[in-house]
Design a protein around this motif. Structure first.
Motif, PDB file in Angstrom:
ATOM      1  N   TRP A   1      -7.862   5.801 -11.512  1.00 40.08           N
ATOM      2  CA  TRP A   1      -8.062   4.632 -10.090  1.00 40.08           C
ATOM      3  C   TRP A   1      -8.614   5.727  -9.168  1.00 40.08           C
ATOM      4  CZ3 TRP A   1      -2.206   3.725 -10.519  1.00 40.08           C
ATOM      5  CH2 TRP A   1      -2.314   2.577 -11.288  1.00 40.08           C
TER       6      TRP A   1
ATOM      7  N   LEU B   1       5.793  -3.982 -10.625  1.00 45.61           N
ATOM      8  CA  LEU B   1       7.369  -3.428  -9.602  1.00 45.61           C
ATOM      9  C   LEU B   1       8.240  -4.508  -9.473  1.00 45.61           C
ATOM     10  CD1 LEU B   1       5.593  -0.682  -7.101  1.00 45.61           C
ATOM     11  CD2 LEU B   1       6.727  -0.688  -9.546  1.00 45.61           C
TER      12      LEU B   1
ATOM     13  N   ALA C   1      -3.137  -3.511  -4.056  1.00 46.68           N
ATOM     14  CA  ALA C   1      -1.923  -3.235  -3.967  1.00 46.68           C
ATOM     15  C   ALA C   1      -1.030  -4.630  -4.487  1.00 46.68           C
ATOM     16  CB  ALA C   1      -1.676  -2.325  -3.218  1.00 46.68           C
TER      17      ALA C   1
ATOM     18  N   TYR D   1       3.703   2.364  -1.505  1.00 43.49           N
ATOM     19  CA  TYR D   1       3.836   2.224  -3.558  1.00 43.49           C
ATOM     20  C   TYR D   1       2.652   2.391  -4.017  1.00 43.49           C
ATOM     21  CZ  TYR D   1       8.588  -0.092  -1.711  1.00 43.49           C
ATOM     22  OH  TYR D   1      10.747  -0.545  -0.922  1.00 43.49           O
ATOM     23  N   GLN D   2       1.702   1.416  -3.518  1.00 42.45           N
ATOM     24  CA  GLN D   2       0.743   2.137  -4.329  1.00 42.45           C
ATOM     25  C   GLN D   2       0.766   3.575  -4.520  1.00 42.45           C
ATOM     26  OE1 GLN D   2      -0.986  -0.384  -6.395  1.00 42.45           O
ATOM     27  NE2 GLN D   2      -2.738   1.568  -7.488  1.00 42.45           N
ATOM     28  N   GLU D   3      -0.039   3.752  -2.576  1.00 40.88           N
ATOM     29  CA  GLU D   3      -0.452   5.668  -2.702  1.00 40.88           C
ATOM     30  C   GLU D   3       0.803   6.442  -3.066  1.00 40.88           C
ATOM     31  OE1 GLU D   3      -2.707   6.299  -1.973  1.00 40.88           O
ATOM     32  OE2 GLU D   3      -3.786   5.222  -0.302  1.00 40.88           O
TER      33      GLU D   3
ATOM     34  N   VAL E   1      -7.701  -0.237  -1.096  1.00 39.05           N
ATOM     35  CA  VAL E   1      -5.848  -0.279  -1.321  1.00 39.05           C
ATOM     36  C   VAL E   1      -5.419  -1.382  -0.843  1.00 39.05           C
ATOM     37  CG1 VAL E   1      -3.856   1.055  -1.199  1.00 39.05           C
ATOM     38  CG2 VAL E   1      -6.147   2.217  -1.612  1.00 39.05           C
TER      39      VAL E   1
ATOM     40  N   PRO F   1       0.502  -1.048  -0.355  1.00 39.73           N
ATOM     41  CA  PRO F   1      -0.239   0.321  -0.197  1.00 39.73           C
ATOM     42  C   PRO F   1       0.564   1.161  -0.207  1.00 39.73           C
ATOM     43  CG  PRO F   1      -0.930  -1.260   1.313  1.00 39.73           C
ATOM     44  CD  PRO F   1       0.480  -2.187   0.397  1.00 39.73           C
TER      45      PRO F   1
ATOM     46  N   VAL G   1       3.721   6.096  -4.216  1.00 36.13           N
ATOM     47  CA  VAL G   1       4.436   6.083  -5.880  1.00 36.13           C
ATOM     48  C   VAL G   1       3.660   6.306  -7.013  1.00 36.13           C
ATOM     49  CG1 VAL G   1       5.899   4.694  -7.665  1.00 36.13           C
ATOM     50  CG2 VAL G   1       6.633   5.325  -5.494  1.00 36.13           C
ATOM     51  N   LEU G   2       2.495   4.836  -7.244  1.00 32.12           N
ATOM     52  CA  LEU G   2       1.401   4.922  -8.529  1.00 32.12           C
ATOM     53  C   LEU G   2       0.576   5.847  -8.340  1.00 32.12           C
ATOM     54  CD1 LEU G   2       1.005   1.261  -8.643  1.00 32.12           C
ATOM     55  CD2 LEU G   2       2.903   2.532 -10.108  1.00 32.12           C
ATOM     56  N   LEU G   3      -0.607   5.787  -7.066  1.00 32.30           N
ATOM     57  CA  LEU G   3      -1.135   7.081  -6.972  1.00 32.30           C
ATOM     58  C   LEU G   3      -0.858   8.309  -6.613  1.00 32.30           C
ATOM     59  CD1 LEU G   3      -3.255   4.986  -5.087  1.00 32.30           C
ATOM     60  CD2 LEU G   3      -4.021   5.648  -7.309  1.00 32.30           C
ATOM     61  N   GLY G   4      -0.137   8.425  -6.701  1.00 37.21           N
ATOM     62  CA  GLY G   4       0.961  10.146  -6.124  1.00 37.21           C
ATOM     63  C   GLY G   4       0.341  10.712  -4.988  1.00 37.21           C
ATOM     64  N   SER G   5      -0.056  10.278  -3.796  1.00 34.90           N
ATOM     65  CA  SER G   5      -0.983  10.509  -2.875  1.00 34.90           C
ATOM     66  C   SER G   5       0.195  11.585  -2.034  1.00 34.90           C
ATOM     67  CB  SER G   5      -1.162   9.578  -1.961  1.00 34.90           C
ATOM     68  OG  SER G   5      -2.192   8.329  -2.934  1.00 34.90           O
TER      69      SER G   5
ATOM     70  N   GLN H   1       2.134  -4.668  -7.200  1.00 36.24           N
ATOM     71  CA  GLN H   1       3.259  -4.333  -6.212  1.00 36.24           C
ATOM     72  C   GLN H   1       4.311  -5.536  -6.629  1.00 36.24           C
ATOM     73  OE1 GLN H   1       4.948  -2.684  -4.334  1.00 36.24           O
ATOM     74  NE2 GLN H   1       6.800  -3.696  -4.414  1.00 36.24           N
TER      75      GLN H   1
ATOM     76  N   ARG I   1      -4.346   8.527 -12.214  1.00 34.81           N
ATOM     77  CA  ARG I   1      -4.766   8.649 -10.611  1.00 34.81           C
ATOM     78  C   ARG I   1      -5.760   8.979 -10.548  1.00 34.81           C
ATOM     79  NH1 ARG I   1       1.347  11.288  -9.584  1.00 34.81           N
ATOM     80  NH2 ARG I   1       2.545   9.265  -9.871  1.00 34.81           N
TER      81      ARG I   1
END
Lengths: 210, 210
Positions: free
Chosen positions: B133, B176, B168, A171-173, B164, A169, A175-179, B172, B130
């Motif tokens: 998603w 990734l 995720a 990396y998802q938030e 998430v 979660p 890196v991928l989602l840019g949160s 991953q 984003r």
């Protein structure tokens, strides 16, 4: 620097060694610096050699190309004594891991994020990043073993899927989602994975057991 | 095509509309095809226009640049009637989502993976991915509401962190870490998230509750 992410490009600098180790440390430091400052597209052997103050022929001979530089940067980052924190609870150990990931990925600039981005461009960087992560999962397995020994999670709990569940979660938030980095995220993701593990989510299905 | 991932670049083709809708469908189909076949570096407005059989001036006027093409491709992919499967259990609904993600990411070539890679190159593609998603998380929240109504998870379970956590590990492992697609992964990751949710992992801490 020790970390659960490849946040430092100059681990080689701390190692004993002669001129060769110094050259390696200088070149890898310059590789990481140029990658985060200017991005993958601007990363060339020549520019790294110049930034490192090393003759370009030396860099070509030892690292061949940008892929070789990035792979060695990740190998150097893995060549440390990192071990997972021992906080006394699985949730605590996983939270500590996630705090390291948050710090590395939310850094500005972030070498970790730049290396993940580079892994989509360079197959050598992708292989090296995956080897780095697998090494971290393998080292982190001791936190799961401790949790089994304490009776926090069932015997037979598989470390790798538990560690992926705890950390993915982040990396998802980030890196991928840019949160925006949420300081509560490391603990929340750790707690969810620890609760799932305690409920038996990561033990092999009955049909697959002994 | 309906999907929890932007797997289809030609959603526009199914919409009613005149010449303008047809041109959009052709251009977005060509954008997705060139992206997966040749990669982001080979993606230019001119090459997309040629592949689509549309005058380049039309493409420049409507989409401006490659970022505009990728953003519209993702907007078109989101412009569908996708809803999460209603299987009767939270674990089942999350497994169905993860199976869609596995199919989209493990496809060869995979438009989803190519769009994730492109999101590291194009800020417009990153924003659009984003938004895609976030829209999928918002639509998937009904699966969590149903689980609360059935008493599978506690009232106050927050949908987004649960979704998430469930999905995720797929990104991953497959994007990734480049792991080989494991047909057991969608169900295993879904089960872990559902068990964590049942244990209260995604309810707000007591201090934050009304």
């Amino acid at each position: 620097m020790t970390s659960s992410t490849p946040a430092s490009g100059n681990s080689g600098a701390a190692r004993p060694g002669g001129r060769s180790a110094r050259v390696r440390a200088q070149v890898l430091e310059a590789t990481g610096r140029r990658l985060v400052e200017q991005g993958y597209d601007a990363l060339t052997v020549d520019s790294v050699a110049e930034a490192a103050g090393v003759h370009r022929t030396t860099v070509y001979r030892r690292w061949r190309d940008v892929g070789g530089l990035l792979a060695d940067l990740l190998e150097a980052a893995a060549d440390d004594s990192w071990r997972p924190a021992d906080t006394g609870s699985l949730e605590g150990d996983l939270t500590a891991m996630n705090q390291e990931i948050l710090a590395a990925v939310a850094a500005e600039p972030s070498l970790t994020t730049a290396l993940i981005a580079a892994s989509f461009r360079s197959p050598e960087a992708a292989r090296a990043l995956r080897a780095f992560w697998e090494d971290r999962y393998a080292r982190s397995a001791e936190a799961v073993t401790r949790a089994v020994d304490r009776g926090e999670v069932p015997p037979g709990t598989a470390p790798r899927p538990l560690l992926v569940a705890a950390t993915a979660p982040l990396y998802q938030e980030l890196v991928l989602l840019g949160s925006a980095p949420d300081p509560a995220l490391p603990g929340a993701a750790a707690r969810a994975a620890a609760l799932a593990a305690a409920a038996g989510a990561f033990t092999a299905p009955a049909a697959e057991r002994g």
